[in-house]
Scaffold this active site. Structure first.
Site, mmCIF file in Angstrom:
data_model
loop_
_atom_site.group_PDB
_atom_site.id
_atom_site.type_symbol
_atom_site.label_atom_id
_atom_site.label_comp_id
_atom_site.label_asym_id
_atom_site.label_seq_id
_atom_site.Cartn_x
_atom_site.Cartn_y
_atom_site.Cartn_z
ATOM 1 N N PHE A 53 13.583 3.608 10.988
ATOM 2 C CA PHE A 53 12.247 3.189 10.572
ATOM 3 C C PHE A 53 11.387 4.434 10.425
ATOM 4 C CE2 PHE A 53 7.953 1.607 10.880
ATOM 5 C CZ PHE A 53 8.009 0.526 10.023
ATOM 6 N N LYS A 101 17.184 3.305 1.488
ATOM 7 C CA LYS A 101 18.107 3.033 2.607
ATOM 8 C C LYS A 101 19.226 2.147 2.061
ATOM 9 C CE LYS A 101 14.608 2.421 6.184
ATOM 10 N NZ LYS A 101 14.172 1.487 7.239
ATOM 11 N N ARG A 158 0.052 6.396 7.822
ATOM 12 C CA ARG A 158 0.197 6.608 6.368
ATOM 13 C C ARG A 158 -0.268 8.001 5.971
ATOM 14 N NH1 ARG A 158 1.247 1.556 4.042
ATOM 15 N NH2 ARG A 158 0.223 -0.227 4.989
ATOM 16 N N ASP A 217 14.742 -1.074 0.809
ATOM 17 C CA ASP A 217 15.467 -1.372 2.047
ATOM 18 C C ASP A 217 16.483 -2.482 1.737
ATOM 19 O OD1 ASP A 217 15.934 -1.426 4.821
ATOM 20 O OD2 ASP A 217 14.306 -2.812 5.192
ATOM 21 N N GLU A 254 7.661 2.801 -5.916
ATOM 22 C CA GLU A 254 7.681 2.172 -4.585
ATOM 23 C C GLU A 254 7.964 3.228 -3.525
ATOM 24 O OE1 GLU A 254 6.798 0.193 -2.553
ATOM 25 O OE2 GLU A 254 8.135 -1.470 -2.120
ATOM 26 N N ASP A 255 7.472 2.990 -2.309
ATOM 27 C CA ASP A 255 7.709 3.945 -1.223
ATOM 28 C C ASP A 255 9.163 3.945 -0.763
ATOM 29 O OD1 ASP A 255 7.546 1.413 -0.076
ATOM 30 O OD2 ASP A 255 6.080 1.945 1.450
ATOM 31 N N LYS A 267 0.811 -1.197 0.000
ATOM 32 C CA LYS A 267 0.000 0.000 0.000
ATOM 33 C C LYS A 267 0.850 1.253 0.000
ATOM 34 C CE LYS A 267 -3.467 -2.099 3.081
ATOM 35 N NZ LYS A 267 -4.047 -2.025 4.423
ATOM 36 N N GLY A 268 2.087 1.127 0.424
ATOM 37 C CA GLY A 268 2.918 2.279 0.777
ATOM 38 C C GLY A 268 3.112 3.328 -0.305
ATOM 39 N N ASP A 293 3.688 3.123 6.738
ATOM 40 C CA ASP A 293 2.953 2.825 7.973
ATOM 41 C C ASP A 293 3.818 2.214 9.069
ATOM 42 O OD1 ASP A 293 3.327 0.212 6.754
ATOM 43 O OD2 ASP A 293 1.830 -0.503 8.174
HETATM 44 P P1 5GP Z 1 12.743 -4.501 0.952
HETATM 45 O O1 5GP Z 1 12.275 -5.708 0.214
HETATM 46 O O2 5GP Z 1 13.491 -3.523 0.113
HETATM 47 O O3 5GP Z 1 13.504 -4.884 2.199
HETATM 48 O O4 5GP Z 1 11.447 -3.894 1.553
HETATM 49 C C1 5GP Z 1 10.766 -2.812 1.146
HETATM 50 C C2 5GP Z 1 9.511 -2.753 1.983
HETATM 51 O O5 5GP Z 1 9.821 -2.816 3.389
HETATM 52 C C3 5GP Z 1 8.835 -1.419 1.803
HETATM 53 O O6 5GP Z 1 7.908 -1.450 0.753
HETATM 54 C C4 5GP Z 1 8.158 -1.217 3.136
HETATM 55 O O7 5GP Z 1 6.915 -1.866 3.140
HETATM 56 C C5 5GP Z 1 9.055 -1.912 4.122
HETATM 57 N N1 5GP Z 1 9.953 -0.952 4.803
HETATM 58 C C6 5GP Z 1 11.305 -0.932 4.769
HETATM 59 N N2 5GP Z 1 11.786 0.072 5.517
HETATM 60 C C7 5GP Z 1 10.713 0.700 6.041
HETATM 61 C C8 5GP Z 1 10.563 1.837 6.912
HETATM 62 O O8 5GP Z 1 11.505 2.499 7.369
HETATM 63 N N3 5GP Z 1 9.292 2.197 7.212
HETATM 64 C C9 5GP Z 1 8.195 1.530 6.757
HETATM 65 N N4 5GP Z 1 7.000 1.970 7.126
HETATM 66 N N5 5GP Z 1 8.297 0.456 5.939
HETATM 67 C C10 5GP Z 1 9.554 0.053 5.592
#
Ligand code: 5GP
Length: 174
Positions: free
Chosen positions: A151, A130, A164, A102, A98-99, A42-43, A158
């Protein structure tokens, strides 16, 4: 919810300015073309809504939803699509929105799946990055802000489905 203390990391005015800058670059890169913009639920919905309204190229929009599963609190890296796009992308110029990136696991998985459908081109635009947290190599073509390993919530992101709606990107204080 307002008893939870938080600091503003990126203020709304800075977000607005950066989103417009990203939209300008993307509009220039895709001049004369038509985009299929795919948001990851949803982000990404807030960022995507602002971004597409600042673009100067026509676009269709669609959404995908991913779930990661595994044991424990750390993702095992197993990702699945729980809601697929409904738009055919073969031969189309696709921009995934994408939001936050990570570990890179979600986006590298999704990009591989979408490339199997033979788009004309596929690029990724992330609002936040990040970089120090990567578990797999992944680089988005368009990045709003590089942030340290905190975070963050707000602007679509969220914590347990809350926050959000915040207009700023905030860090929750323990
Ligand atoms: P990745 O697969 O790159 O580890 O994950 C990305 C997803 O992890 C993002 O779409 C989000 O849902 C979640 N995520 C990673 N870091 C954060 C953060 O600092 N805050 C929030 N709310 N979600 C995060």
């Amino acid at each position: 919810m307002d008893r939870v203390k938080r600091d503003i990391l990126i203020a709304k005015a800075d977000i607005d300015k950066r989103v417009q800058e990203l939209a300008d670059v993307i509009s220039r890169d895709y001049e004369g073309k038509e985009l299929v913009v795919i948001g990851i639920l949803k982000g990404a919905f807030v960022f995507m809504a602002d971004l597409i309204r600042s673009l100067r190229v026509p676009c269709m929009i669609d959404f995908v939803r991913l779930a990661s599963y595994g044991t424990g609190t750390v993702s095992s890296g197993s990702i699945m699509i729980t809601k697929d796009i409904e738009t055919p992308i073969r031969g189309r110029d696709v921009l995934v929105v994408e939001d936050i990136v990570d570990t890179g696991l979600s986006l590298s998985f999704l990009v591989d799946r979408l490339k199997e459908r033979d788009p004309q081109s596929l690029k990724v635009c992330v609002f936040l990055d990040k970089k120090e947290r990567r578990k797999v190599p992944f680089e988005a073509e368009y990045v709003g802000f590089d942030i340290p390993d905190h975070f963050v919530v707000g602007y679509g992101l969220d914590f347990n489905e809350m926050y959000r709606f915040l207009p700023d990107v905030c860090v929750i204080k323990e």
